[in-house]
Design an enzyme around this catalytic site. Structure first.
Site, PDB file in Angstrom:
ATOM      1  N   LYS A  22      30.718   8.403  22.778  1.00 34.27           N
ATOM      2  CA  LYS A  22      31.038   9.801  22.294  1.00 34.27           C
ATOM      3  C   LYS A  22      32.442  10.260  23.295  1.00 34.27           C
ATOM      4  O   LYS A  22      33.433  10.532  23.227  1.00 34.27           O
ATOM      5  CB  LYS A  22      30.335  10.693  22.177  1.00 34.27           C
ATOM      6  CG  LYS A  22      30.618  12.396  22.200  1.00 34.27           C
ATOM      7  CD  LYS A  22      29.221  12.883  22.318  1.00 34.27           C
ATOM      8  CE  LYS A  22      28.981  13.454  23.609  1.00 34.27           C
ATOM      9  NZ  LYS A  22      29.384  14.243  24.262  1.00 34.27           N
ATOM     10  N   ASN A  23      32.149  10.019  24.794  1.00 36.03           N
ATOM     11  CA  ASN A  23      33.031  10.854  25.883  1.00 36.03           C
ATOM     12  C   ASN A  23      33.883  10.020  26.277  1.00 36.03           C
ATOM     13  O   ASN A  23      34.742  10.165  26.943  1.00 36.03           O
ATOM     14  CB  ASN A  23      31.744  11.009  26.590  1.00 36.03           C
ATOM     15  CG  ASN A  23      30.903  11.863  26.365  1.00 36.03           C
ATOM     16  OD1 ASN A  23      31.077  12.841  25.644  1.00 36.03           O
ATOM     17  ND2 ASN A  23      30.294  12.448  27.388  1.00 36.03           N
ATOM     18  N   CYS A 126      27.757  27.221  28.633  1.00 34.45           N
ATOM     19  CA  CYS A 126      27.128  26.661  27.970  1.00 34.45           C
ATOM     20  C   CYS A 126      25.699  26.541  28.006  1.00 34.45           C
ATOM     21  O   CYS A 126      25.291  26.057  29.437  1.00 34.45           O
ATOM     22  CB  CYS A 126      27.724  24.731  27.868  1.00 34.45           C
ATOM     23  SG  CYS A 126      27.734  24.067  28.885  1.00 34.45           S
ATOM     24  N   ARG A 131      29.878  25.240  34.469  1.00 36.48           N
ATOM     25  CA  ARG A 131      31.339  24.620  33.841  1.00 36.48           C
ATOM     26  C   ARG A 131      32.551  25.671  33.928  1.00 36.48           C
ATOM     27  O   ARG A 131      32.564  25.748  32.880  1.00 36.48           O
ATOM     28  CB  ARG A 131      30.808  24.304  32.596  1.00 36.48           C
ATOM     29  CG  ARG A 131      29.531  23.051  32.272  1.00 36.48           C
ATOM     30  CD  ARG A 131      29.266  22.393  31.310  1.00 36.48           C
ATOM     31  NE  ARG A 131      30.212  21.031  31.267  1.00 36.48           N
ATOM     32  CZ  ARG A 131      29.934  20.319  29.586  1.00 36.48           C
ATOM     33  NH1 ARG A 131      29.013  20.676  29.273  1.00 36.48           N
ATOM     34  NH2 ARG A 131      29.970  19.279  30.417  1.00 36.48           N
ATOM     35  N   SER A 173      35.498  15.456  38.829  1.00 33.54           N
ATOM     36  CA  SER A 173      35.255  16.379  37.578  1.00 33.54           C
ATOM     37  C   SER A 173      35.817  15.281  36.673  1.00 33.54           C
ATOM     38  O   SER A 173      37.358  14.730  35.974  1.00 33.54           O
ATOM     39  CB  SER A 173      36.236  17.431  37.218  1.00 33.54           C
ATOM     40  OG  SER A 173      36.309  17.934  36.084  1.00 33.54           O
ATOM     41  N   ASP A 316      23.749  12.326  32.276  1.00 35.42           N
ATOM     42  CA  ASP A 316      23.841  11.890  30.932  1.00 35.42           C
ATOM     43  C   ASP A 316      22.312  11.195  30.445  1.00 35.42           C
ATOM     44  O   ASP A 316      22.359  11.129  29.573  1.00 35.42           O
ATOM     45  CB  ASP A 316      24.778  11.481  30.243  1.00 35.42           C
ATOM     46  CG  ASP A 316      25.801  12.475  30.438  1.00 35.42           C
ATOM     47  OD1 ASP A 316      25.824  14.380  30.449  1.00 35.42           O
ATOM     48  OD2 ASP A 316      26.795  12.254  29.929  1.00 35.42           O
ATOM     49  N   ARG A 408      25.520  15.415  17.746  1.00 35.31           N
ATOM     50  CA  ARG A 408      26.420  15.523  18.208  1.00 35.31           C
ATOM     51  C   ARG A 408      26.636  14.507  18.880  1.00 35.31           C
ATOM     52  O   ARG A 408      27.727  14.045  18.840  1.00 35.31           O
ATOM     53  CB  ARG A 408      26.566  16.535  19.036  1.00 35.31           C
ATOM     54  CG  ARG A 408      26.662  18.113  18.401  1.00 35.31           C
ATOM     55  CD  ARG A 408      26.524  19.099  19.653  1.00 35.31           C
ATOM     56  NE  ARG A 408      27.284  18.984  20.514  1.00 35.31           N
ATOM     57  CZ  ARG A 408      27.029  18.875  22.075  1.00 35.31           C
ATOM     58  NH1 ARG A 408      26.773  19.635  22.393  1.00 35.31           N
ATOM     59  NH2 ARG A 408      28.147  17.936  22.777  1.00 35.31           N
TER      60      ARG A 408
HETATM   61  C1  EPZ Z   1      31.941  15.620  31.390  1.00 36.43           C
HETATM   62  O1  EPZ Z   1      31.548  16.549  31.211  1.00 36.43           O
HETATM   63  C2  EPZ Z   1      30.727  14.671  30.225  1.00 36.43           C
HETATM   64  N1  EPZ Z   1      31.607  15.104  28.370  1.00 36.43           N
HETATM   65  C3  EPZ Z   1      29.116  14.685  29.696  1.00 36.43           C
HETATM   66  O2  EPZ Z   1      28.852  14.684  28.834  1.00 36.43           O
HETATM   67  C4  EPZ Z   1      29.005  14.406  31.436  1.00 36.43           C
HETATM   68  O3  EPZ Z   1      28.383  14.728  31.561  1.00 36.43           O
HETATM   69  C5  EPZ Z   1      29.947  15.091  32.303  1.00 36.43           C
HETATM   70  O4  EPZ Z   1      31.221  14.639  32.271  1.00 36.43           O
HETATM   71  C6  EPZ Z   1      29.402  14.665  33.676  1.00 36.43           C
HETATM   72  O5  EPZ Z   1      29.271  13.298  33.662  1.00 36.43           O
HETATM   73  C7  EPZ Z   1      32.441  14.663  27.794  1.00 36.43           C
HETATM   74  O6  EPZ Z   1      32.856  13.418  28.820  1.00 36.43           O
HETATM   75  C8  EPZ Z   1      32.725  14.965  26.983  1.00 36.43           C
HETATM   76  P1  EPZ Z   1      32.285  16.830  34.969  1.00 36.43           P
HETATM   77  P2  EPZ Z   1      32.534  17.583  32.298  1.00 36.43           P
HETATM   78  O7  EPZ Z   1      33.999  18.219  35.025  1.00 36.43           O
HETATM   79  O8  EPZ Z   1      33.802  16.828  32.203  1.00 36.43           O
HETATM   80  C9  EPZ Z   1      32.257  21.272  37.803  1.00 36.43           C
HETATM   81  C10 EPZ Z   1      26.831  14.875  27.128  1.00 36.43           C
HETATM   82  O9  EPZ Z   1      25.880  15.466  26.632  1.00 36.43           O
HETATM   83  N2  EPZ Z   1      33.568  21.140  37.053  1.00 36.43           N
HETATM   84  O10 EPZ Z   1      33.042  15.857  35.615  1.00 36.43           O
HETATM   85  O11 EPZ Z   1      33.186  18.625  31.775  1.00 36.43           O
HETATM   86  C11 EPZ Z   1      31.516  21.470  37.184  1.00 36.43           C
HETATM   87  O12 EPZ Z   1      30.633  22.735  36.107  1.00 36.43           O
HETATM   88  C12 EPZ Z   1      28.207  15.986  28.160  1.00 36.43           C
HETATM   89  O13 EPZ Z   1      27.670  13.749  26.540  1.00 36.43           O
HETATM   90  C13 EPZ Z   1      34.065  22.841  37.595  1.00 36.43           C
HETATM   91  O14 EPZ Z   1      33.337  23.563  38.965  1.00 36.43           O
HETATM   92  O15 EPZ Z   1      32.198  17.411  33.382  1.00 36.43           O
HETATM   93  C14 EPZ Z   1      30.946  20.423  36.888  1.00 36.43           C
HETATM   94  O16 EPZ Z   1      28.868  21.108  38.084  1.00 36.43           O
HETATM   95  C15 EPZ Z   1      27.630  17.203  28.717  1.00 36.43           C
HETATM   96  N3  EPZ Z   1      35.346  23.030  38.167  1.00 36.43           N
HETATM   97  C16 EPZ Z   1      31.115  19.515  37.998  1.00 36.43           C
HETATM   98  O17 EPZ Z   1      32.457  19.927  37.801  1.00 36.43           O
HETATM   99  C17 EPZ Z   1      35.939  22.630  36.691  1.00 36.43           C
HETATM  100  O18 EPZ Z   1      36.875  22.889  36.766  1.00 36.43           O
HETATM  101  C18 EPZ Z   1      31.245  18.218  36.418  1.00 36.43           C
HETATM  102  O19 EPZ Z   1      31.481  18.405  35.611  1.00 36.43           O
HETATM  103  C19 EPZ Z   1      35.173  21.659  35.966  1.00 36.43           C
HETATM  104  C20 EPZ Z   1      34.074  21.229  36.482  1.00 36.43           C
END
Ligand code: EPZ
Length: 429
Positions: A22-23, A126, A131, A173, A316, A408
């Protein structure tokens, strides 16, 4: 709302085909916005999030066609889908759509790079944490975009094309790495992204962008260098196997016992998690066709884990691993470092008889001899599936409510598990 009914106690034996990730599929689909040519993606999982993103892309003017259907392929299986963004008809991603799926915010990168403007709703909070999107905005600003945030929308403009730059992510991120990498492909000059996410999904996206004519090196390491090009063309790309689905079923076998071949699974996508599962006492054997997981007779050893960005233990899989640890022979500690509120499964696992205490970002799990089935419900995808895993090992009947979370992210969950001997069915309402 559909529910899933499980009767625990059976070992799992057989084969489970692992679907496309998915991701990985979501950012690859979004990359179709970068070109007026056709991007064909193979192995796209049939999931609610994919269908939702198809609707969102359609709103921007992306046409899609499902093809490559194998003769006996049934509804619900991974598919080959072609996406064509011949004309972008709308550069606005409205609240009604973005609020349903956070990843849809990522359209901001390609829309801005190709069209010079994008107006995208803030995704909002969420279930797993606040996030924010600050990293996206800082990164796009570094590429020369003018960013305003007004009435809940991010309005990004780059009338004279984005301009390559060096950007150091203050925090790793995945989403911001996807977005800046996509945006930089069409920028003028060179972009260097440092402290970039190293997740396999980033590599899958970079491979796709390079096949479309981009010039990206270093994806999969923390420094990604992108030489901007004038335009991108169509391409064909295969979605990598889902490492989270792989780890989830491996943990299901480690918990319920049995012998299952996870077909198409790639060990290199989740080596840390496989090592941890092996430490719990399951046997993990890479084969030519996937990964074989067996556990017979022995108890489950407790193992401490801390979630980390790739190549560390993935957030995850944290909920599923906690499910497994609830029946370990002793105490384990599970620390969540990626999201601040990703412990919603704790209360629900407790309903099955688990002993878990929470202190800040660490859960301490005291293993019990047996879980007992109960009605449960969870508010996110991975938390829901942790309850399924626990239910498979629990005594008696478990009913998991709010199945739409599972839909999902897990393709044909009931079919895959019942094919291995689990008693599991969907109750439609
Ligand atoms: C991706 O989310 C995945 N989603 C998530 O999977 C996964 O848990 C996550 O990466 C971490 O591996 C998809 O790929 C669709 P991040 P993403 O930006 O990209 C903070 C699932 O269950 N952050 O790497 O949204 C954030 O709050 C989902 O399939 C900021 O502070 O995650 C978090 O604490 C859930 N500012 C950390 O970084 C920003 O602008 C990592 O988030 C962006 C992120």
């Amino acid at each position: 709302m559909d529910r899933i009914r499980l009767v625990g106690g059976n070992k799992l034996n057989g084969r489970i085909p692992i679907s496309g990730a998915k991701n990985a599929a979501l950012p690859l689909m979004i990359a179709s916005l970068l070109t007026d040519d056709t991007l064909t993606l193979e192995n796209v999982p049939h999931l609610a999030d994919v269908e939702q993103l198809i609707r969102i892309l359609g709103n921007h003017g992306v046409d899609y066609a499902v093809n490559g259907r194998r003769e006996k392929q049934q509804e619900g299986y991974s598919r080959t889908i072609s996406f064509t963004a011949r004309n972008i008809v709308d550069t606005t991603a409205p609240y009604e759509l973005v609020s349903k799926m956070r990843a849809s915010f990522w359209v901001i990168g390609p829309l801005l790079a190709r069209m010079g403007e994008a107006k995208v709703s803030l995704p909002g909070g969420c279930a797993i944490g606040t996030r924010p999107v600050d990293l996206f905005l800082e990164g796009l600003d570094a590429l020369g975009a003018k960013i305003d945030v007004e009435n809940g929308y991010v309005i990004a403009k780059a009338k004279n094309r984005l301009k390559g730059n060096r950007f150091v992510f203050p925090k790793v991120s995945v989403g911001a790495t996807h977005v800046l990498m996509m945006a930089a492909t069409l920028a003028r000059g060179e972009t260097v992204l440092e402290n970039a996410a190293r997740e396999p999904e980033v590599v899958n996206l970079a491979d796709c962008l390079n096949a479309m004519g981009a010039n990206i090196v270093g994806a999969g390491t923390s420094t990604i260098t992108i030489q901007g090009v004038d335009m991108l063309s169509g391409a064909r790309q295969k979605v990598i196997p889902d490492r989270i689905e792989t780890g989830t079923y491996a943990m299901a076998v480690a918990m319920a016992g049995g012998d299952v071949l996870l077909e198409n699974a790639r060990p290199d996508l989740l080596q840390t998690a496989l090592d941890v599962i092996a430490q719990t006492g399951a046997e993990i054997t890479p084969t030519n066709s996937g990964i074989r997981v067996t556990r017979n007779g022995h108890g489950i050893h407790p193992v401490d884990v801390t979630t980390e960005p790739f190549p560390g233990f993935p957030t995850d899989l944290q909920a599923q691993f906690m499910g497994l640890m609830t029946m370990a022979k002793g105490r384990s500690r599970i620390t969540e470092t990626i999201f601040e509120n990703r412990f919603m499964h704790v209360q629900e696992l407790a309903r099955l008889g688990a002993h878990i205490s929470l202190s800040g970002q660490t859960a301490t799990v005291e293993g019990v001899d047996m879980l007992k089935g109960a009605p449960v419900m969870a508010t996110d995808l991975r938390a829901s599936v942790s309850l399924v895993i626990a239910g498979l090992a629990a005594e008696g009947e478990t009913v998991v409510n709010r199945v739409y979370h599972l839909d999902r992210g897990f393709e044909r969950l009931e079919e895959k598990l019942s094919g291995c001997g689990a008693v599991i069915e969907r109750l439609s309402s």
